[in-house]
Design an enzyme around this catalytic site. Structure first.
Site, PDB file in Angstrom:
ATOM      1  N   LYS A  75      -3.882 -11.902 -44.442  1.00 55.71           N
ATOM      2  CA  LYS A  75      -4.382 -10.533 -44.587  1.00 55.71           C
ATOM      3  C   LYS A  75      -3.574  -9.612 -43.678  1.00 55.71           C
ATOM      4  CE  LYS A  75      -6.846  -8.311 -42.499  1.00 55.71           C
ATOM      5  NZ  LYS A  75      -7.111  -7.489 -41.297  1.00 55.71           N
TER       6      LYS A  75
ATOM      7  N   THR B  99      -4.944  -6.652 -37.271  1.00 55.30           N
ATOM      8  CA  THR B  99      -4.633  -7.045 -38.636  1.00 55.30           C
ATOM      9  C   THR B  99      -4.233  -8.459 -38.997  1.00 55.30           C
ATOM     10  OG1 THR B  99      -2.444  -6.332 -38.189  1.00 55.30           O
ATOM     11  CG2 THR B  99      -3.890  -4.786 -39.296  1.00 55.30           C
TER      12      THR B  99
ATOM     13  N   ASN C  10      -3.067   6.775 -42.345  1.00 45.49           N
ATOM     14  CA  ASN C  10      -3.228   6.608 -40.906  1.00 45.49           C
ATOM     15  C   ASN C  10      -3.743   7.841 -40.194  1.00 45.49           C
ATOM     16  OD1 ASN C  10      -2.410   3.827 -40.191  1.00 45.49           O
ATOM     17  ND2 ASN C  10      -0.655   4.422 -41.423  1.00 45.49           N
TER      18      ASN C  10
END
Lengths: 404, 404
Positions: free
Chosen positions: A179, A190, A399
């Protein structure tokens, strides 16, 4: 929207690994967010963790547990990264390990915790612990695709791959999931990777393979150059197929190494294809370097350059930006020996414009969704390759707008 | 649109320097694009050039000429960077030096050429040579502001500053101009700085001052992390005021050093304020490091992080991104000693959330147009500071759309 083909091959079960998934409500209701890997006794397990000096609580626990025990369970939650949470975060990670250990009759040190999601919020460990029974009830070997979904945070597609290799009549299977969609997502920590094979590989050799292949896969992708506090990749060898492999000289070693490599490279590349705002998948291949490290530095300079990345977004064959990035990577070279190509089109030879190059040729290549930049330094025999994506308006939107 | 106040103080003439400007039609008609600095005999001149290994032709000539001769003329064109142009580019740069030398009765090695503009196109040296008479005709000491305009490419504002310092009844003047708005502009090679003082400083000491102050000014700004092939900064000391200063122990040294520093820092910061798409001016100050280099690495990691920069653009107090960038700078530290503040608001203490911090406080600071990020590592006494801007949609637009 991911770039190119992100369809997955069937994810094959690995004898000796079962996976259970449930909705624990870590952050959101009605979302699979808790995943338990059960590893049969007798497996080897290798782990590599983030190089970030801010190390999330679960990663600190993983490092400690793996030092003394062979893991029997992996416990993965999404929705909360348990990073920037101090001693309380470590206590909570340990509490979830203890709870799972109590329910399964193993030592808490045989459980590795992984968290991914928002940074700086208290881990709701009680919700994770409350979800364990449900996840353990549904443990099954055929849950890899489901787990690829359940470890997602803001990923837009699940990431997984399987490869089989047959040697001397013995068929080995490798399956992996990952992922991640930026090195850090907005407030997210992450990259996670979980790879398993049924081969029988000694822990020492398995660790060596993992470090080596991480350097060729997860450590060779970049979306924004930001390394997360929670990155982890875990490699399991259950030992269900074939004899013990404890040396690179074993007759089956190369085939298995290649199969693991294929899986890791694929699930790493899928992360780039799902990169935040990505519209192009870029392979930066550097050849002719004096050392592999020189090649990597130059490949990363090109892959990280916002100017190169925006040129790709614009399909603009702006080769001056690539040359400039090559030049500032910190690797000395003789510019009169450097050549650069975009796919099959030579754009730069001997440090100047390639003979016969036309802007139209460059335009055609740059409009493709997948592009290989080949940089030959002409200084030696080493090579390295990095995978990245372009820098788009969508990246800024994702973002900048995420928390607002 | 530049960030904050970019109005200039009056740019004072420097006795011993005259500047001539004309429209030579290098790339566009009706645009001032050729600038000649005439330096009186007896001056000291120091130069620092790009650290990029792809070195533009004029920079190669500058490096060669300065090695053996004291410059009498600087010849600056915009519109064409004369980079990626091979031997022909060097020949053409030399031809322009020779032409100016012939017209002024100096040696061609006493001329330094500077080019900024599009990369990879042939320098129209004949147009530059044809413009020389016009530029020489209008040489005057009072042309600094005009020259700040005439060296611009895609800059939106001229950049210049003047400082006077009086010591023992002696008044020294320092004036400087710069250009640049990204480390590289689309197809542009960017950063140029020209600074002059009327003080009398030995060439060796002048070079030392320039290297030292470049490290504190132009080498401490970053917009996109891309270093151009053409960057140059030149410092001239005409020797018209005061006695010879050839040591840091000279009574007037510190005052003059500080005046030059003020000018260089100001014209460096003006570049960041005019950064491509910038909406915020960010100062990243790192204290408590074991070495200055450690502090610089961490400051740059934060200043380069696309995630940090988009958070500033969004006025989002997303402190996890700052911590993550601090952690991946490659500098080991004990995370339990690290503190981070945004202006006067402590956001992180001992590696975790600061006591009493609220999201609202962070929001207030992040909405300001100028923000200081203070990072204390708690490991030593060293410090360093880097200046940058945010990453906006406009940055992507400018760099993606420029050539299309």
């Amino acid at each position: 929207m991911p770039v190119g083909d992100v369809s997955l091959v069937p994810l094959l079960p690995i004898d000796g690994v079962k996976i259970g998934i449930c909705e624990a409500g870590v952050r959101y209701a009605n979302r699979r967010d808790l995943t338990v890997f059960e590893i049969e006794d007798g497996a080897s397990v290798a782990v590599v963790t983030t190089q970030n000096y801010f190390v999330a609580a679960p990663v600190q626990v993983v490092r400690k547990h793996i030092r003394t025990h062979t893991p029997r369970y992996l416990l993965i939650n999404t929705g909360n990264a348990n990073a920037g949470t101090g001693q309380d975060g470590i206590d909570r990670a340990l509490a979830t390990c203890q709870a799972l250990a109590d329910k399964t009759g193993v030592n808490a040190c045989e459980v590795l915790p992984y968290s991914t999601g928002v940074i700086g919020e208290t881990l709701p460990s009680e919700r994770i612990i409350a979800g364990l029974d449900k996840a353990l009830t549904v443990l099954t070997a055929d849950n890899w695709l489901n787990s690829a979904h359940s470890i997602m945070t803001t990923d837009t597609t699940p990431k997984g791959h399987s490869v089989q290799t047959t040697i001397d009549g013995m068929t080995y299977t490798v399956t992996g999931i990952s992922k991640g969609a930026g090195m850090i997502r907005p407030n997210m920590a992450t990259m996670l990777g979980f790879v398993a094979t049924d081969a029988h590989i000694s822990p020492e050799l398995l660790q060596k393979i993992l470090v080596d292949l991480t350097n060729q896969s997860f450590n060779r992708i970049t979306i924004d150059g930001d390394t997360s506090t929670n990155d982890c990749c875990t490699l399991i060898a259950t030992g269900k197929v074939g004899g013990l492999i404890d040396s690179e000289n074993h007759a089956h070693y190369q085939a298995i190494y290649q199969a693991i490599k294929d899986v890791m490279l694929k699930i790493a590349q899928l992360i780039v294809q799902d990169g935040e705002g990505a519209t192009k998948f870029i392979t930066v291949k550097v050849t002719g370097g004096k050392t592999t490290d020189d090649c990597a530095k130059i490949a990363y300079a090109v892959a990280h350059s916002p100017l190169v990345k925006t040129a790709f977004f614009a399909s603009d064959p702006n080769w001056g930006r690539i040359l400039a990035a090559v030049g500032y990577a910190g690797v000395p070279f003789d510019q009169s020996r450097v050549s650069v190509s975009l796919d099959e089109i030579a754009i730069c030879q001997r440090g100047g414009l390639a003979d016969g190059y036309t802007e139209e040729q460059g335009q055609v290549v740059m409009s493709r969704p997948e592009i290989t930049v080949s940089i030959d330094l002409g200084q030696g025999d080493c090579t390295d390759t990095v995978y990245t994506c372009d820098l788009s308006h969508e990246y800024v939107s994702i973002n900048a707008d995420y928390r607002s």
